[in-house]
Design an enzyme around this catalytic site. Structure first.
Site, PDB file in Angstrom:
ATOM      1  N   GLY A 208       0.990  -1.315  -0.081  1.00 32.05           N
ATOM      2  CA  GLY A 208      -0.067  -0.713  -0.038  1.00 32.05           C
ATOM      3  C   GLY A 208       0.841   1.232  -0.026  1.00 32.05           C
ATOM      4  N   ASN A 209       0.044   2.791   0.129  1.00 30.41           N
ATOM      5  CA  ASN A 209       1.062   3.659   0.297  1.00 30.41           C
ATOM      6  C   ASN A 209       0.338   4.609   1.569  1.00 30.41           C
ATOM      7  OD1 ASN A 209      -1.076   5.034  -0.809  1.00 30.41           O
ATOM      8  ND2 ASN A 209      -0.574   4.046  -2.981  1.00 30.41           N
TER       9      ASN A 209
END
Ligand code: C5P
Length: 399
Positions: A208-209
């Site tokens: 993810g980020n």
């Protein structure tokens, strides 16, 4: 413009309450229907008789009428109002609004108000400058309340400084500007992507980020406040939409975001791609949790995700397409090349180098670059103000 508009005028207990009579008169003269709600302290400064005569309606102050026991419904008032204006708003009323302390009709009406609320603070300069007041005002702003900033000058205390309630004419101008802005994007359909995407590795892990979705959600609120029909396609974020008219589609992965966004944007007038979409996803998602004992070292093969912006850009069909670029080097050069490659009309550039810009922050500092080469640089502002600047900039392509 104010003809037939339903306005709840909330009056709290400050010297500036005498100015509310002028404000009320101006609103009535412009054709608005005004219902006054006054706090118990407000009545010490201006009489309900004056306000009832000017508005042509009995003033509401108590939860129950003392003689008949009749209930005054704050819920009905909240539903009736096209706008609630609290003027003057004392430090105490602002504090109660910010914290939901619903111990009088004004605050219960505020909590029930479905439409926009506007606040014109009035207090002594030290009370206005106090961190507690500033915190509460910031909370109200975050909650979507419009603050009509107090002016500077002589105060009732004899001191001079910031804290005077804005003049009634200027409050009316703010009210008119709110109603005119509300109509500007009526009938326009806008789709916004927001937040990160999660690309599963196995049932418990993902790539993810750090995107919080705040910029995309601020854009959604700002577009909705201008009357647009807004759909947000949101990756995994913990944000809520304030404006009840916003449609929301929750997704997790880039593929899901691609499908949802392409189908939602088919009949859109404008698509804003503010999501931080993962460029790659694991080629294979393990069906069961990958166990440490079984694997000494690991390579996850990643495959390219579809590019939503480029896909919509390749078949634009009259839609205005706005992308975002978060760059660490050669910022403008990279942003302009992205704008061309994806066939965008506008690109919003924010630099990770700037301490006031980027992921999870409440502020952002952007430049907006257009396909014909124009660039406008804005100073650091709250994400909601940035959203407003972005929309003002792209407006000529929208209307
Ligand atoms: O190429 P890059 O990811 O830097 O481009 C950023 C812009 O493209 C953003 O507007 C982002 O939302 C959009 N984008 C997209 N789909 C992707 C990757 C990026 O819509 N798969």
């Amino acid at each position: 413009m104010l003809k037939g508009k339903h306005i709840v005028l909330g009056i709290s207990g400050g010297i500036a309450a005498y100015k509310s009579a002028y404000l009320l008169r101006l609103l009535i003269k412009k054709g608005a229907e005004v219902q006054v709600v006054i706090t118990p302290n407000g009545k010490e400064f201006i009489t309900p008789a004056t306000l009832a005569a000017l508005s042509g309606k009995p003033v509401v102050s108590e939860f129950f009428a003392a003689n008949t026991g009749e209930w005054h419904s704050h819920v009905d008032l909240g539903l009736w109002a096209d706008l609630m204006v609290v003027a003057p708003a004392t430090a105490s009323t602002i504090g109660k609004m910010a914290n939901g302390i619903a111990d009088n009709m004004l605050i219960t009406t505020y909590l029930s108000a479905k439409e926009q609320v506007m606040v014109a603070p009035a207090m002594d300069l030290d009370m206005w400058a106090h961190p507690s007041t500033q915190r509460n005002v910031a909370t109200l702003r975050r909650d979507g309340v419009i603050i009509v900033e107090p002016g500077s000058g002589e105060l009732a205390s004899g001191l001079s400084g910031k804290g005077r309630m804005e003049e009634p004419e200027n409050i009316v101008a703010a009210i008119e500007s709110y109603f005119s802005k509300k109509e500007t994007l009526k009938g326009k359909k806008v789709v916004i992507t927001a937040g990160p995407t999660y690309e599963n590795i196995d049932p418990v892990r993902f790539i993810g980020n750090y995107s919080s979705g705040k910029m995309g959600f601020a854009l959604a609120e700002e577009f909705a406040s201008r009357g647009a029909d807004v759909t947000v396609v949101a990756g995994p974020v913990s944000l809520q939409c304030e404006n009840g008219s916003i449609h929301r589609i929750d997704v997790t992965s880039a593929h899901q975001m691609y499908d949802a966004c392409l189908s939602a944007s088919r009949d859109a007038d404008c698509v804003v791609l503010a999501a931080a979409v993962a460029d790659y996803a694991p080629e294979v998602v393990a069906e069961t949790k990958i166990k440490r004992e079984n694997v000494e070292d690991m390579t996850i093969r990643l495959v390219r995700n579809p590019d939503i912006a480029a896909a919509i850009g390749s078949e634009k069909d009259g839609r205005v397409l706005v992308g975002f670029a978060l760059e660490t080097d050669h910022e403008e050069e990279n942003a302009i090349s992205k704008l061309k490659r994806k066939n965008l009309d506008w690109i919003v550039l924010n630099s990770l180098r700037n301490p006031e810009a980027g992921f999870m922050k409440d502020t952002n500092k952007v430049s907006v670059i257009g396909a014909s080469g124009q660039e406008i640089r804005f100073p650091a502002k709250s994400k909601r103000e940035v959203a407003s600047d972005i929309i003002d900039t792209i407006m000529p392509s929208l209307v």
